[in-house]
Write a protein that holds these residues in place. Structure first.
Motif, PDB file in Angstrom:
ATOM      1  N   ALA A 291      39.691  57.836  34.111  1.00 11.20           N
ATOM      2  CA  ALA A 291      39.832  56.758  35.084  1.00 11.20           C
ATOM      3  C   ALA A 291      38.482  56.472  35.731  1.00 11.20           C
ATOM      4  O   ALA A 291      37.651  57.376  35.893  1.00 11.20           O
ATOM      5  CB  ALA A 291      40.848  57.144  36.155  1.00 11.20           C
TER       6      ALA A 291
ATOM      7  N   LEU B 194      36.965  54.393  39.151  1.00  7.46           N
ATOM      8  CA  LEU B 194      37.185  53.662  40.389  1.00  7.46           C
ATOM      9  C   LEU B 194      35.862  53.554  41.124  1.00  7.46           C
ATOM     10  O   LEU B 194      35.047  54.496  41.096  1.00  7.46           O
ATOM     11  CB  LEU B 194      38.199  54.368  41.300  1.00  7.46           C
ATOM     12  CG  LEU B 194      39.646  54.510  40.809  1.00  7.46           C
ATOM     13  CD1 LEU B 194      39.825  55.774  39.984  1.00  7.46           C
ATOM     14  CD2 LEU B 194      40.601  54.548  42.013  1.00  7.46           C
TER      15      LEU B 194
ATOM     16  N   ALA C 104      43.323  61.092  38.859  1.00 10.05           N
ATOM     17  CA  ALA C 104      43.285  59.765  39.468  1.00 10.05           C
ATOM     18  C   ALA C 104      44.685  59.301  39.857  1.00 10.05           C
ATOM     19  O   ALA C 104      44.888  58.745  40.947  1.00 10.05           O
ATOM     20  CB  ALA C 104      42.637  58.773  38.523  1.00 10.05           C
ATOM     21  N   ALA C 105      45.664  59.538  38.982  1.00 10.41           N
ATOM     22  CA  ALA C 105      47.029  59.091  39.255  1.00 10.41           C
ATOM     23  C   ALA C 105      47.592  59.749  40.509  1.00 10.41           C
ATOM     24  O   ALA C 105      48.319  59.115  41.284  1.00 10.41           O
ATOM     25  CB  ALA C 105      47.926  59.391  38.057  1.00 10.41           C
TER      26      ALA C 105
ATOM     27  N   LEU D 296      46.085  57.667  43.293  1.00  3.37           N
ATOM     28  CA  LEU D 296      46.452  56.250  43.293  1.00  3.37           C
ATOM     29  C   LEU D 296      47.887  56.012  43.754  1.00  3.37           C
ATOM     30  O   LEU D 296      48.215  54.920  44.227  1.00  3.37           O
ATOM     31  CB  LEU D 296      46.263  55.669  41.889  1.00  3.37           C
ATOM     32  CG  LEU D 296      44.818  55.539  41.409  1.00  3.37           C
ATOM     33  CD1 LEU D 296      44.771  55.216  39.923  1.00  3.37           C
ATOM     34  CD2 LEU D 296      44.092  54.452  42.185  1.00  3.37           C
ATOM     35  N   ASP D 297      48.730  57.027  43.635  1.00  2.00           N
ATOM     36  CA  ASP D 297      50.123  56.864  44.045  1.00  2.00           C
ATOM     37  C   ASP D 297      50.302  56.881  45.556  1.00  2.00           C
ATOM     38  O   ASP D 297      51.391  56.571  46.051  1.00  2.00           O
ATOM     39  CB  ASP D 297      50.987  57.977  43.424  1.00  2.00           C
ATOM     40  CG  ASP D 297      51.202  57.764  41.938  1.00  2.00           C
ATOM     41  OD1 ASP D 297      50.994  56.619  41.486  1.00  2.00           O
ATOM     42  OD2 ASP D 297      51.545  58.724  41.242  1.00  2.00           O
TER      43      ASP D 297
ATOM     44  N   VAL E  84      45.191  54.942  50.633  1.00  4.41           N
ATOM     45  CA  VAL E  84      43.771  55.021  50.306  1.00  4.41           C
ATOM     46  C   VAL E  84      43.099  56.218  50.976  1.00  4.41           C
ATOM     47  O   VAL E  84      42.051  56.696  50.528  1.00  4.41           O
ATOM     48  CB  VAL E  84      43.066  53.701  50.702  1.00  4.41           C
ATOM     49  CG1 VAL E  84      42.892  53.589  52.218  1.00  4.41           C
ATOM     50  CG2 VAL E  84      41.740  53.561  49.983  1.00  4.41           C
TER      51      VAL E  84
ATOM     52  N   LEU F 163      42.244  58.996  48.569  1.00  5.30           N
ATOM     53  CA  LEU F 163      40.997  58.797  47.837  1.00  5.30           C
ATOM     54  C   LEU F 163      39.806  59.168  48.715  1.00  5.30           C
ATOM     55  O   LEU F 163      38.877  59.854  48.266  1.00  5.30           O
ATOM     56  CB  LEU F 163      40.886  57.344  47.393  1.00  5.30           C
ATOM     57  CG  LEU F 163      39.575  56.940  46.713  1.00  5.30           C
ATOM     58  CD1 LEU F 163      39.490  57.560  45.329  1.00  5.30           C
ATOM     59  CD2 LEU F 163      39.458  55.423  46.613  1.00  5.30           C
TER      60      LEU F 163
ATOM     61  N   TRP G 267      43.201  49.655  49.774  1.00  5.96           N
ATOM     62  CA  TRP G 267      43.037  49.758  48.324  1.00  5.96           C
ATOM     63  C   TRP G 267      42.417  48.497  47.724  1.00  5.96           C
ATOM     64  O   TRP G 267      41.837  48.539  46.644  1.00  5.96           O
ATOM     65  CB  TRP G 267      44.388  50.016  47.649  1.00  5.96           C
ATOM     66  CG  TRP G 267      44.794  51.459  47.596  1.00  5.96           C
ATOM     67  CD1 TRP G 267      45.851  52.026  48.215  1.00  5.96           C
ATOM     68  CD2 TRP G 267      44.133  52.507  46.881  1.00  5.96           C
ATOM     69  NE1 TRP G 267      45.906  53.377  47.935  1.00  5.96           N
ATOM     70  CE2 TRP G 267      44.862  53.694  47.120  1.00  5.96           C
ATOM     71  CE3 TRP G 267      43.002  52.566  46.080  1.00  5.96           C
ATOM     72  CZ2 TRP G 267      44.499  54.921  46.572  1.00  5.96           C
ATOM     73  CZ3 TRP G 267      42.642  53.790  45.530  1.00  5.96           C
ATOM     74  CH2 TRP G 267      43.381  54.946  45.780  1.00  5.96           C
TER      75      TRP G 267
ATOM     76  N   VAL H 277      38.904  48.802  46.565  1.00  4.93           N
ATOM     77  CA  VAL H 277      38.606  49.741  45.481  1.00  4.93           C
ATOM     78  C   VAL H 277      38.846  49.046  44.143  1.00  4.93           C
ATOM     79  O   VAL H 277      39.913  48.477  43.895  1.00  4.93           O
ATOM     80  CB  VAL H 277      39.474  51.005  45.585  1.00  4.93           C
ATOM     81  CG1 VAL H 277      39.140  51.977  44.451  1.00  4.93           C
ATOM     82  CG2 VAL H 277      39.278  51.677  46.947  1.00  4.93           C
TER      83      VAL H 277
ATOM     84  N   ARG I 162      39.216  49.137  40.041  1.00  6.35           N
ATOM     85  CA  ARG I 162      39.616  50.024  38.940  1.00  6.35           C
ATOM     86  C   ARG I 162      39.279  49.313  37.629  1.00  6.35           C
ATOM     87  O   ARG I 162      39.665  48.161  37.425  1.00  6.35           O
ATOM     88  CB  ARG I 162      41.107  50.330  38.999  1.00  6.35           C
ATOM     89  CG  ARG I 162      41.561  50.783  40.378  1.00  6.35           C
ATOM     90  CD  ARG I 162      43.061  50.845  40.500  1.00  6.35           C
ATOM     91  NE  ARG I 162      43.475  50.810  41.895  1.00  6.35           N
ATOM     92  CZ  ARG I 162      44.724  50.922  42.319  1.00  6.35           C
ATOM     93  NH1 ARG I 162      45.704  51.068  41.437  1.00  6.35           N
ATOM     94  NH2 ARG I 162      45.003  50.869  43.600  1.00  6.35           N
TER      95      ARG I 162
END
Length: 403
Positions: free
Chosen positions: A189, A191, A236-237, A240-241, A244, A247, A269, A272, A274
């Motif tokens: 991933a 970002l 990353a997942a 991302l769930d 923010v 992160l 988000w 950010v 992706r």
């Protein structure tokens, strides 16, 4: 370009990105008849990512300087004086461009591709034998090298002696030429997010390798800092769930000194980005009169920021080889370039793959994942003589044209 030669140029360049336009400029300055074919309807949009920025290393800046493009391309760019690498939070190396022997300029630049393209278009407008055709869709390539192109005015056949494909990772010309290629999506991933430059920032890129993956803090243009996080898809997942803030915690744990600044400037988000990256490996870089250039031959991940750098360097070497072929010296230069360049490019792609694993369990040790600073700054050692020879010949051609 005279009307009788309009559709039979020495070279057609398909793709008006930085590499394609540089190739057209170098060939045009050598007196070659060049037609650039671009499917975008006009130059207003410049190119993909024209609003972003890319890190251009000293070796490439030196080439732009010799072509007379460095000054115009530097407008709105941000300077980088060197880099630091960290493994698991500990400083592993500190580097400065000014300390490298034979470094063309003592800095790298975060420059905007659109600004570079505008500078190239300005220079191309001064060359009477270079023609740009916008809104041109390549439709067919015959076995004899004839190229059928559709525009708003209808279809037209071109008969170039050489055809340079600078039309990206999903190259239409490459496909029509029958050159097989693997286009592979990255497993990991990517970002990134931009923030203003902190007041105490010292113009050094910092690369952080660890269990989190790879975190980069570097310049974005003249007045911005960008944080890039490359990690495995699973890690990353898990972030991302959620909100923010998850992160920001990962990033703040890696770079504690930036924690207050990041928390202040990244609140949603939507800030950010992706990106899905791809690698391209073409089975050959030439076929008949077709020559693949840049991403058409070897698209790569953004890790280490070598996409535009290698493509512009390719353009310098390949236009030298094409010019020699047009002068009756054969295609040895094209074959030599691929022989020297391919192992280095595929090594870069392999290094990028070690930084983009599908899972954290597949991650390699930090020292195996870090690129060599000197290679990024000065380019592949094996082609440095080719670059020097090409630019020396270019200078001689320019001097002859002015007398």
């Amino acid at each position: 370009m005279s009307e009788e030669n309009e559709f039979a140029p020495d070279c057609c360049v398909v793709g008006a990105g930085p590499a394609g336009l540089l190739a057209a400029l170098l060939l045009g300055r050598r007196g070659r008849r060049v037609t650039v074919l671009e499917r975008r309807p006009d130059p207003g949009g410049a190119a993909p990512a024209a609003g972003g920025s890319v890190i251009v290393q000293p070796v490439t800046l030196g080439l732009l300087d010799q072509v007379g493009l460095l000054g115009p391309a530097s407008v709105g760019a941000g300077r980088l004086l060197g880099a630091e690498a960290y493994f698991a939070g500990s400083l592993a190396g500190r580097y400065r461009y000014e300390e490298l022997a034979d470094c063309p300029v003592p800095y790298a630049l975060s420059l905007r591709p659109g600004v570079l393209l505008d500078a190239m278009l300005t220079e191309l407008a001064e060359l009477p034998d270079v023609r740009l055709v916008w809104g041109a869709e390549v439709e067919q390539l015959s076995g004899t090298g004839a190229l059928t192109v559709r525009t708003a005015a209808g279809s037209q056949e071109y008969l170039p002696t050489y055809l340079l494909a600078a039309d990206g990772r999903h190259s239409v010309v490459r496909e029509l030429a029958g050159i097989a290629a693997e286009v592979t999506a990255s497993d990991g991933a990517y970002l990134d997010a931009g923030v203003p430059i902190p007041p105490d920032w010292d113009e050094l890129t910092r690369a952080h390798f660890g269990s989190h993956g790879y975190l980069l803090e570097t310049r974005r243009g003249e007045d911005g800092l960008v944080i890039v996080w490359i990690t495995d898809a699973g890690t990353a997942a898990s972030v991302l769930d959620g909100p923010v803030e998850g992160l920001l915690k990962v990033w703040s744990d890696v770079v504690p000194r930036l924690a207050p600044w990041l928390t202040r400037h990244i609140t949603d988000w939507d800030q950010v980005r992706r990106v899905q990256h791809f690698a391209v490996r073409a089975e050959a870089w030439t076929a008949g009169n077709v020559v693949l250039l840049g991403d058409s031959a070897h698209g790569m991940h953004a890790f280490a920021g070598q996409g535009m750098n290698t493509s512009l360097q390719d353009a310098v070497c390949l236009t030298e080889a094409v010019d020699r072929a047009l002068s009756g010296h054969g295609t040895r230069g094209l074959d030599e370039f691929e022989r020297l360049r391919r192992p280095y490019i595929e090594g870069l792609q392999a290094l990028q793959a070690t930084n983009t694993p599908a899972s954290a369990a597949q991650a390699a040790p930090e020292r195996e994942r870090a690129p060599e600073f000197e290679l990024l700054a000065l380019g592949q050692p094996e082609i440095r003589p080719l670059l020097a020879r090409a630019m020396a010949n270019q200078a001689r051609s320019g001097a002859a044209a002015n007398h």
